[in-house]
Scaffold this active site. Structure first.
Site, short mmCIF file in Angstrom:
data_model
loop_
_atom_site.label_atom_id
_atom_site.label_comp_id
_atom_site.label_asym_id
_atom_site.label_seq_id
_atom_site.Cartn_x
_atom_site.Cartn_y
_atom_site.Cartn_z
N GLY A 5 0.80 -0.83 0.20
CA GLY A 5 0.12 -0.16 -0.01
C GLY A 5 0.79 1.36 -0.08
O GLY A 5 1.45 1.59 -1.13
N ASP B 117 8.78 -5.44 13.91
CA ASP B 117 7.58 -5.90 14.79
C ASP B 117 7.53 -4.69 14.49
O ASP B 117 8.12 -4.24 15.75
CB ASP B 117 7.42 -6.92 15.29
CG ASP B 117 6.19 -7.36 15.56
OD1 ASP B 117 5.12 -5.97 15.72
OD2 ASP B 117 5.38 -7.98 17.11
N TYR C 274 -9.49 2.36 15.77
CA TYR C 274 -8.57 3.70 14.85
C TYR C 274 -8.79 5.14 14.20
O TYR C 274 -7.07 5.27 14.89
CB TYR C 274 -8.60 2.72 13.16
CG TYR C 274 -8.14 3.43 11.49
CD1 TYR C 274 -6.71 2.94 11.52
CD2 TYR C 274 -8.42 4.33 10.80
CE1 TYR C 274 -6.49 2.97 10.66
CE2 TYR C 274 -8.19 4.85 10.09
CZ TYR C 274 -6.58 4.38 9.64
OH TYR C 274 -6.32 4.34 8.51
N LYS D 206 -5.60 6.98 15.55
CA LYS D 206 -4.65 8.22 14.60
C LYS D 206 -4.79 9.63 15.17
O LYS D 206 -3.87 10.04 15.28
CB LYS D 206 -5.54 8.39 13.09
CG LYS D 206 -5.44 6.92 12.83
CD LYS D 206 -3.85 6.60 12.54
CE LYS D 206 -3.82 5.47 11.14
NZ LYS D 206 -2.50 5.56 9.99
N THR E 271 -5.83 1.00 -1.57
CA THR E 271 -4.89 0.17 -1.07
C THR E 271 -5.19 -1.26 -0.40
O THR E 271 -6.73 -1.25 -0.09
CB THR E 271 -3.76 0.25 -0.10
OG1 THR E 271 -4.93 0.49 1.06
CG2 THR E 271 -3.19 1.74 -0.66
N PRO E 272 -4.31 -3.06 -0.20
CA PRO E 272 -5.22 -3.63 0.26
C PRO E 272 -6.08 -3.57 1.89
O PRO E 272 -7.21 -4.22 1.83
CB PRO E 272 -3.95 -3.99 0.82
CG PRO E 272 -2.79 -4.18 -0.62
CD PRO E 272 -3.03 -2.52 -0.51
N1 LIG Z 1 -5.81 3.37 2.31
C1 LIG Z 1 -6.08 4.15 3.15
O1 LIG Z 1 -7.79 3.76 2.39
C2 LIG Z 1 -5.78 4.85 4.37
C3 LIG Z 1 -6.40 6.35 4.38
C4 LIG Z 1 -6.18 6.95 5.69
C5 LIG Z 1 -4.62 6.04 6.44
N2 LIG Z 1 -3.70 4.90 6.28
C6 LIG Z 1 -2.76 4.67 6.54
O2 LIG Z 1 -1.63 4.47 6.18
C7 LIG Z 1 -0.95 3.26 6.27
C8 LIG Z 1 -0.44 2.16 5.52
O3 LIG Z 1 -2.37 2.00 4.70
P1 LIG Z 1 -2.82 0.73 3.90
O4 LIG Z 1 -3.92 1.58 2.94
O5 LIG Z 1 -1.02 1.19 2.86
O6 LIG Z 1 -2.47 -0.94 4.27
P2 LIG Z 1 -1.90 -1.57 3.79
O7 LIG Z 1 -2.17 -3.04 4.88
O8 LIG Z 1 -1.83 -2.14 2.50
O9 LIG Z 1 -0.02 -2.12 4.54
C9 LIG Z 1 0.36 -1.96 5.82
C10 LIG Z 1 1.42 -2.25 5.92
O10 LIG Z 1 1.32 -2.44 7.17
C11 LIG Z 1 2.63 -3.86 7.76
N3 LIG Z 1 1.65 -4.21 9.23
C12 LIG Z 1 1.10 -4.02 10.01
N4 LIG Z 1 0.98 -4.54 11.53
C13 LIG Z 1 2.35 -4.23 11.55
C14 LIG Z 1 3.38 -4.70 12.36
N5 LIG Z 1 3.12 -4.93 13.70
N6 LIG Z 1 4.68 -4.15 12.39
C15 LIG Z 1 5.37 -3.71 11.04
N7 LIG Z 1 4.52 -3.40 9.97
C16 LIG Z 1 3.37 -3.71 10.25
C17 LIG Z 1 1.79 -4.51 6.98
O11 LIG Z 1 2.30 -6.02 6.87
C18 LIG Z 1 1.56 -4.06 5.79
O12 LIG Z 1 2.29 -4.88 5.10
C19 LIG Z 1 -1.90 2.88 7.60
O13 LIG Z 1 -1.08 3.59 8.90
C20 LIG Z 1 -3.34 3.32 7.31
O14 LIG Z 1 -4.25 3.50 8.64
C21 LIG Z 1 -4.62 4.27 4.89
#
Ligand SMILES: NC(=O)c1ccc[n+]([C@@H]2O[C@H](COP(=O)([O-])OP(=O)(O)OC[C@H]3O[C@@H](n4cnc5c(N)ncnc54)[C@H](O)[C@@H]3O)[C@@H](O)[C@H]2O)c1
Length: 255
Positions: A17, A59, A151, A155, A188-189
């Site tokens: 993502g 982690d 969540y 944030k 994203t996933p």
């Molecule tokens: N996608 C959206 O719409 C969106 C919107 C606002 C904020 N965000 C934030 O953006 C960030 C990335 O989200 P994304 O959409 O790419 O999600 P995603 O699920 O595609 O990627 C998240 C990544 O975090 C890793 N992860 C999870 N737990 C972990 C841990 N304990 N240690 C290390 N790595 C860990 C996962 O393995 C994964 O690769 C997050 O903080 C999410 O809250 C996403």
């Protein structure tokens, strides 16, 4: 000359993502990128395709793991110019549905992970007299979000941590900048997983959800690049919203 040429950047949550898109963008503009994630298989596979990137298992919920990880990066690369705290998980649960396990799981990755990252990168950047910390938040931290209660709270904590780190730095002339990014829905996933749960739980509501505006991971990666680069040298303690007006219109923005 790339926009972050020669910089050393750490990205957590880099296997997927927004973290993955940001890693690619930073590396394309000349940074050495240490891609950290709990998902070793996916992280190694992605890093293998990115020039100037390497994978490191981390982690983020473990303070000891953070300390060992940062020590390793400094040993290998000599410095850390950029830290993007991007790892996160989401659980669909209102306050009524949120158990202690859900609350702790979400905070452990988001709130604790970001706290440890900021805390342990600080001495490294302080010694350098420079550095850019970027914390991934969400529009949920601004408006709240009833269906993802823990969540949104996590944030909001990260948003406040960001401003506290930034002001500590300016008060003490550490030379460190700390900013947060607040995306709305990004493709994203994580978002796809949420959409699938909603689709299964309430098939009649889903067509409405499909009309909602969704940004691309690259939209966030471009903001990360700006905050990582010297172009943003006057930007500190800021909350950068990427939402195509979603937080202004008090509702969903349609495509
Ligand atoms: N996608 C959206 O719409 C969106 C919107 C606002 C904020 N965000 C934030 O953006 C960030 C990335 O989200 P994304 O959409 O790419 O999600 P995603 O699920 O595609 O990627 C998240 C990544 O975090 C890793 N992860 C999870 N737990 C972990 C841990 N304990 N240690 C290390 N790595 C860990 C996962 O393995 C994964 O690769 C997050 O903080 C999410 O809250 C996403």
């Amino acid at each position: 000359m790339g926009r972050v040429e020669g910089k050393v950047a750490i990205v957590t949550g880099a296997a997927s993502g927004l973290g993955l898109a940001s890693s690619k963008r930073l590396a394309a503009e000349g940074a050495t990128v240490v891609m950290a994630d709990i998902n070793r298989d996916q992280g190694e596979a992605e890093a293998a395709n990115i020039e100037r990137a390497e994978f490191a298992a981390l982690d983020v919920t473990s303070e000891a793991a953070w300390q060992a990880f940062i020590a390793g990066v400094v040993e290998r690369h000599g410095r850390v110019d950029v830290l993007l705290n991007c790892a996160g998980i989401v659980k669909l649960a209102s306050i009524e549905e949120t158990t202690e396990d859900i609350w702790r799981a979400v905070h452990s990755v988001g709130t604790d992970g970001t706290f440890y990252g900021c805390k342990h990168i600080l001495p490294v950047m302080k010694a350098q007299g420079a550095g850019s910390i970027i914390n991934m938040c969400s529009t949920a931290s601004i408006q709240g979000a009833p269906g993802i209660f823990a969540y949104a709270a996590s944030k909001a904590a990260i948003r406040a941590m960001t401003k506290s780190v930034a002001t500590l730095s300016t008060e003490n002339r550490y030379g460190i900048r700390c900013n947060s990014i607040h995306p709305f829905n990004m493709d994203t996933p994580m978002l796809q997983g949420v959409q699938e749960i909603v689709r299964q739980a309430n098939p009649t509501a889903f067509p409405d959800m499909e009309k909602v505006w969704v940004g691309e991971p690259e939209d966030v990666a471009n903001m990360v690049l700006f905050l990582a680069s010297e172009e943003s040298k006057a930007v500190n303690g800021a909350a950068m919203v990427i939402d195509n007006t979603a937080t202004i219109v008090q509702g969903n923005v349609l495509k």
